[in-house]
Design a protein around this motif. Structure first.
Motif, mmCIF file in Angstrom:
data_model
loop_
_atom_site.group_PDB
_atom_site.id
_atom_site.type_symbol
_atom_site.label_atom_id
_atom_site.label_comp_id
_atom_site.label_asym_id
_atom_site.label_seq_id
_atom_site.Cartn_x
_atom_site.Cartn_y
_atom_site.Cartn_z
ATOM 1 N N UNK A 21 39.524 80.597 -54.366
ATOM 2 C CA UNK A 21 39.091 81.036 -53.051
ATOM 3 C C UNK A 21 37.822 81.876 -53.132
ATOM 4 N N UNK A 22 37.009 81.781 -52.125
ATOM 5 C CA UNK A 22 35.816 82.633 -52.060
ATOM 6 C C UNK A 22 36.216 84.083 -51.834
ATOM 7 N N UNK A 23 37.478 84.337 -51.483
ATOM 8 C CA UNK A 23 37.980 85.696 -51.307
ATOM 9 C C UNK A 23 38.469 86.300 -52.623
ATOM 10 N N UNK A 24 38.435 85.537 -53.698
ATOM 11 C CA UNK A 24 38.888 86.039 -54.995
ATOM 12 C C UNK A 24 38.018 87.199 -55.456
ATOM 13 N N UNK A 31 44.223 82.715 -58.420
ATOM 14 C CA UNK A 31 44.886 81.421 -58.460
ATOM 15 C C UNK A 31 43.798 80.370 -58.301
ATOM 16 N N UNK A 32 43.868 79.323 -59.128
ATOM 17 C CA UNK A 32 42.911 78.216 -59.022
ATOM 18 C C UNK A 32 43.677 76.938 -58.699
ATOM 19 N N UNK A 33 43.070 76.085 -57.896
ATOM 20 C CA UNK A 33 43.656 74.813 -57.500
ATOM 21 C C UNK A 33 42.738 73.672 -57.909
#
Length: 79
Positions: A21-24, A31-33
């Motif tokens: 997420x760009x919010x990381x 978490x990566x998808x």
């Protein structure tokens, strides 16, 4: 969907276009998808990119995301 076991090693999944997420935040605790052949989605801890990945059907992950957006798990977050 290609039948990958849940808890598959990232090596078993092959070279995937992982993203977070760009919010990381920048500390690497994310978490990566990644999309899987046949429509599934793999999920891993960015701190352990060689470690296991959870594998979900896209429809299941979509339902989970809708539940999160609807606030169904807000009680688990505390204050």
């Amino acid at each position: 969907m290609t039948d990958f076991p849940n808890g598959a090693s990232c090596a078993e999944l092959g070279d995937l276009p992982w993203r977070k997420s760009r919010y990381s935040n920048p500390n690497g605790n994310c978490v990566e998808l990644a999309p899987l052949p046949g429509g599934g989605v793999a999920m891993r801890n960015s701190r352990h990119p060689e470690g296991p990945a959870l594998v979900y059907r896209a429809a299941d992950l979509r339902l989970f995301a809708h539940a999160v957006k609807a606030g169904e798990f807000d009680d688990l977050l505390g204050d």
